[in-house]
Motif scaffolding. Structure first.
Motif, PDB file in Angstrom:
ATOM      1  N   LYS A 125       0.857  -1.187   0.000  1.00  0.00           N
ATOM      2  CA  LYS A 125       0.000   0.000   0.000  1.00  0.00           C
ATOM      3  C   LYS A 125       0.892   1.236   0.000  1.00  0.00           C
ATOM      4  CE  LYS A 125      -2.669  -0.752   3.637  1.00  0.00           C
ATOM      5  NZ  LYS A 125      -3.819  -0.562   4.561  1.00  0.00           N
ATOM      6  N   ARG A 129      -2.998   6.474   0.911  1.00  0.00           N
ATOM      7  CA  ARG A 129      -3.913   5.498   1.516  1.00  0.00           C
ATOM      8  C   ARG A 129      -3.137   4.436   2.304  1.00  0.00           C
ATOM      9  NH1 ARG A 129      -9.087   5.644   0.226  1.00  0.00           N
ATOM     10  NH2 ARG A 129      -9.283   3.509   1.012  1.00  0.00           N
ATOM     11  N   ASP A 131      -2.720   4.024   5.446  1.00  0.00           N
ATOM     12  CA  ASP A 131      -3.419   3.535   6.641  1.00  0.00           C
ATOM     13  C   ASP A 131      -4.900   3.289   6.373  1.00  0.00           C
ATOM     14  OD1 ASP A 131      -4.097   6.166   6.247  1.00  0.00           O
ATOM     15  OD2 ASP A 131      -3.967   6.745   8.367  1.00  0.00           O
ATOM     16  N   LYS A 132      -5.266   3.112   5.085  1.00  0.00           N
ATOM     17  CA  LYS A 132      -6.676   2.912   4.718  1.00  0.00           C
ATOM     18  C   LYS A 132      -6.853   1.574   4.008  1.00  0.00           C
ATOM     19  CE  LYS A 132      -7.732   7.859   4.249  1.00  0.00           C
ATOM     20  NZ  LYS A 132      -6.436   8.322   4.779  1.00  0.00           N
ATOM     21  N   PRO A 133      -8.084   1.113   3.858  1.00  0.00           N
ATOM     22  CA  PRO A 133      -8.313  -0.163   3.171  1.00  0.00           C
ATOM     23  C   PRO A 133      -7.783  -0.145   1.740  1.00  0.00           C
ATOM     24  CG  PRO A 133     -10.299   0.548   4.316  1.00  0.00           C
ATOM     25  CD  PRO A 133      -9.335   1.690   4.389  1.00  0.00           C
ATOM     26  N   ASP A 135      -7.698  -0.326  -2.119  1.00  0.00           N
ATOM     27  CA  ASP A 135      -8.723   0.313  -2.930  1.00  0.00           C
ATOM     28  C   ASP A 135      -8.357   0.261  -4.407  1.00  0.00           C
ATOM     29  OD1 ASP A 135     -10.995   1.700  -3.578  1.00  0.00           O
ATOM     30  OD2 ASP A 135     -10.409   3.574  -2.616  1.00  0.00           O
ATOM     31  N   GLN A 162     -12.921  -2.437  -3.224  1.00  0.00           N
ATOM     32  CA  GLN A 162     -12.221  -2.047  -1.998  1.00  0.00           C
ATOM     33  C   GLN A 162     -12.457  -3.119  -0.954  1.00  0.00           C
ATOM     34  OE1 GLN A 162     -12.007   2.192  -0.272  1.00  0.00           O
ATOM     35  NE2 GLN A 162     -13.495   1.235   1.061  1.00  0.00           N
TER      36      GLN A 162
END
Length: 299
Positions: A125, A129, A131-133, A135, A162
């Motif tokens: 990742k 993003r 620290d985010k799901p 996507d 996602q």
């Protein structure tokens, strides 16, 4: 005295016509044959790479927040290999690194079609993003200029891909649609949550705070390959995840600068790079004039 009717050319023709119609009704016309869209040369796609995040190790380009700041690398300029292909078990696979936002864009426009593909998540990742799901997404009915939204994507409708949100609908850069949706209060935001529900009233979605409708249920898998089907018929689109219809949108439109809507029923297809490593394979498309039976029987 019995009268014996002798067959004539006319009666023979009528009999043959009836037999033909009976055969046609029991075996209705099928959808067109599948057209593969992926090869190792990415010959049916162009790549558009957006503006790099300030953490990306690349020189000579203005960096920013990875979205609407900085200067896009542009069309078919991909020095960091955000989009590459590999051969896996004898078939081509598209690898999207996610390091810079962007998309591969089909060279052709499509209308009234069934798009089928498979995807699986990678491991990496990137900002913004980190620290985010994970996507990505399929953008369809894509029109206008490359990079119209966030320096990355065209004006379009989105089939969200996602973690935990596979099949959601988003408007992109001035599109809209009507979806039967159930409203839920969202205590963590000023924006309400809307969830596809075929028994609910229609809700109009437009770019902005009402630009997202969530799928009915989550059928996306975090491990292994997922099957995605997108069926577009006229102004309707069906989002299908691992064989399950999770959302139906209707009255697909695009809005001009005066907020006047016009139908949006065809365009190019984009596969997003959005901060996560993802793999796509078995990408194919066919023309259809009805929703395939395996999906129609769910509605």
């Amino acid at each position: 005295m019995k009268t014996i009717l002798k067959p004539t050319l006319l009666t023979t023709a009528v009999i043959l016509l009836c037999v033909t119609l009976t055969s046609w009704n029991s075996n209705p016309p099928k959808a067109d044959t599948w057209e593969p869209l992926l090869d190792l040369e990415l010959s049916k796609w162009d790549a558009f790479v957006g503006a790099p995040h300030h953490t990306v190790a690349i020189e000579g380009y203005e960096k920013g927040n990875g979205m609407d700041e900085g200067t896009p690398l542009g069309l078919n300029n991909d020095p960091l290999n955000v989009f590459t292909t590999v051969e896996l078990d004898g078939e081509p696979v598209l690898k999207v690194s996610g390091e810079i936002y962007g998309a591969v864009t089909s060279k052709k426009e499509y209308e009234n079609y069934h798009l089928s593909l498979m995807f699986k998540w990678g491991e990496k990742k990137y900002e913004p993003r980190l620290d985010k799901p994970m996507d990505s997404g399929v953008l369809y009915h894509a029109i206008g200029e490359e990079g119209a939204f966030w320096n990355c994507w065209m004006q379009s409708q989105e089939f969200q891909i996602q973690e935990e949100d596979c099949g959601d609908y988003y408007t992109i850069a001035g599109t809209g649609a009507d979806i039967r949706a159930l409203k839920k209060e969202n205590p963590d935001s000023d924006w309400d949550i809307f969830i596809y529900n075929p028994d609910s009233d229609y809700k109009q979605f437009k770019t902005g705070e009402d630009g997202r409708c969530r799928k009915s249920e989550n059928y996306g898998k975090l491990e292994g390959w997922n099957q995605i089907d997108l069926v577009c018929l006229g102004d309707k689109a069906y989002h299908i995840v691992n064989g399950k219809v999770v959302l139906v949108m209707e009255n697909s439109v695009t809005y001009n600068e005066n907020d006047v809507a016009k139908p949006l029923t065809k365009g190019k297809i984009q596969l997003q790079s959005e901060g996560a490593e993802i793999y796509y394979k078995d990408i194919k498309i066919r023309s259809v004039n009805a929703l395939p039976t395996e999906f129609a029987k769910q509605l």
